[in-house]
Write an enzyme that holds these catalytic residues in place. Structure first.
Site, PDB file in Angstrom:
ATOM      1  N   GLY A 195       0.136  10.763  13.289  1.00 51.84           N
ATOM      2  CA  GLY A 195      -1.006   9.890  13.047  1.00 51.84           C
ATOM      3  C   GLY A 195      -1.048   9.384  11.625  1.00 51.84           C
ATOM      4  O   GLY A 195      -1.708   8.379  11.331  1.00 51.84           O
ATOM      5  N   ASP A 196      -0.344  10.043  10.714  1.00 50.30           N
ATOM      6  CA  ASP A 196      -0.157   9.583   9.336  1.00 50.30           C
ATOM      7  C   ASP A 196       1.215   8.961   9.125  1.00 50.30           C
ATOM      8  O   ASP A 196       1.357   7.953   8.432  1.00 50.30           O
ATOM      9  CB  ASP A 196      -0.298  10.762   8.363  1.00 50.30           C
ATOM     10  N   LEU A 197       2.241   9.573   9.681  1.00 47.45           N
ATOM     11  CA  LEU A 197       3.611   9.142   9.413  1.00 47.45           C
ATOM     12  C   LEU A 197       3.905   7.767  10.004  1.00 47.45           C
ATOM     13  O   LEU A 197       4.566   6.933   9.367  1.00 47.45           O
ATOM     14  CB  LEU A 197       4.596  10.176   9.957  1.00 47.45           C
TER      15      LEU A 197
END
Length: 396
Positions: A168-170
């Protein structure tokens, strides 16, 4: 390419690290207390310094650090001077933070028209369309949940499960890199930068796209289906004598090859299994047929048998990764210095391999403020001017 990195934690630092890996000069501007991940660990047992955690080391290599108080007028003036000569700024603050500091894109682009300004936020920036959740804070798990990924991940239809890595960040970090590079190409052509708006939830949805076409075409809401594929068979996880492995044989050609490998020639022309659609309707039977063979062999034996013949791979834990020569040969396990520890640590390498301009891990993540004086001098703060900033706790 000079990048001013105003990001913290994961999505933004991962984005700017990719740029740094491929030669960009990335100046990481940290608050005086440092990026939050410096404190999150893990640490080496002999590391009494505890300035660079494993988390921080993993997404901040190849950067320079300046610690700067942006709540002070003088601190903001230092930042403005750095941005005046930059190609790009990247930040992942909540919407409105930069505006309240007097550092909005509109102000910065007036000073530096060619500036590319990238913002990574949970639900995007209002400049491109104001989400009803625009003011919500968001971490990786929120992106996974609301972007649809967790809704199709899990052991059964009633048990959604978070994907292990912080995708969800990468994923937004990767999309931000793409946006920055495209905007940079335009800026070098026209002399004009632009605002690059990356929403975490949007990016997760984009990479979970099959839920859109399944729902749009069939009206069916996809649910978690364990380790099997909803449209292909066999395409999933099967048991070995000493662990688990993945294999994929949904095409007629690969299915016949698999039958040969597992010594079930008798099924090669069986209409119950001849086509992918037929196998899907009998997938429990198909996996039972395959596992009747794989359960009696070790992962090593199956690797020797299946490897290079059908799409196949044993499920690795990280000790398997460190032991497999592939990752050393491909320079995906790279040692860097660890301040405070007597021995180096290993970080993941650069996955994009380029023949003419290869990226590389040039140096470890920086200590907090390790390059502050060097960066100040480049911005015109030399001697007494720099000393005064240190004395008044504007920089560290």
């Amino acid at each position: 390419m000079r990048v001013i990195d105003l990001t913290q934690v994961l999505a933004g630092p991962f984005c700017t690290q990719i740029l740094a890996d491929h030669g960009a000069e990335v100046l990481k501007v940290e608050p005086l207390k440092g990026d939050e991940t410096r404190k999150l660990g893990p640490y080496r047992t002999d590391d009494e310094l505890r300035e660079i955690s494993g988390y921080y080391q993993s997404v901040n290599r190849n950067k320079k650090s300046i610690a700067l108080d942006l709540k002070s007028r003088e601190g903001r003036q230092v930042l403005l001077k750095l941005i005046d000569s930059a190609d790009a700024v990247v930040e992942n603050s909540r919407g409105g933070v930069m505006e309240r500091l007097g550092l909005s894109y509109e102000l910065l682009s007036t000073r530096n028209p060619k500036l590319v300004y990238a913002a990574i936020r949970g639900f995007g920036d209002p400049r491109s369309g104001e989400s009803p959740y625009a003011a919500w804070p968001a971490f990786d798990i929120v992106g996974q949940a609301m972007g649809g990924m967790m809704g199709i991940t899990g052991p059964d239809a009633d048990t959604p499960v978070k994907v292990g890595p912080g995708v969800g960040d990468l994923i937004p970090g990767l999309f931000a890199v793409i946006g920055i590079l495209m905007a940079m190409m335009k800026a070098r052509q026209s002399g004009l930068g632009q605002f690059v708006d990356v929403g975490m939830v949007d990016c997760v949805l984009a990479t979970s796209e099959r839920i859109i076409n399944q729902y749009s075409y069939t009206g069916r809401v996809p649910r978690p289906e364990g380790n099997r594929h909803p449209l292909l068979c066999p395409y999933g996880v099967v048991k070995a004598a000493d662990g688990w492995l993945t294999l994929s044989a949904p095409t007629d050609d690969f299915w016949r090859k698999l039958l040969t490998l597992i010594e079930r020639h008798d099924l090669a022309e069986d209409p119950r299994y001849a086509a992918n659609g037929a196998r899907l309707e009998r997938q429990d039977e198909v996996y039972s047929i395959v596992e009747a063979f794989t359960r009696t062999r070790t992962k090593a034996e199956l690797t020797e048998l299946f490897g290079g013949v059908i799409p196949f791979g044993p499920i690795y834990d990280v000790s398997d990764i460190f032991a497999d020569p592939h990752f050393r040969i491909r320079e995906m396990l790279v040692e860097v210095e660890q301040p405070g520890s007597a021995t180096p640590v290993t970080v993941a390498g650069v996955p994009i391999k380029m023949s003419l301009t290869p990226g590389r891990v040039r140096h470890r993540a920086p200590l907090l403020g390790e390059h502050t004086r060097e960066i100040l001098e480049a911005a015109g703060y030399a001697g007494d001017a720099a000393d005064r900033l240190f004395k008044h706790n504007i920089v560290k």
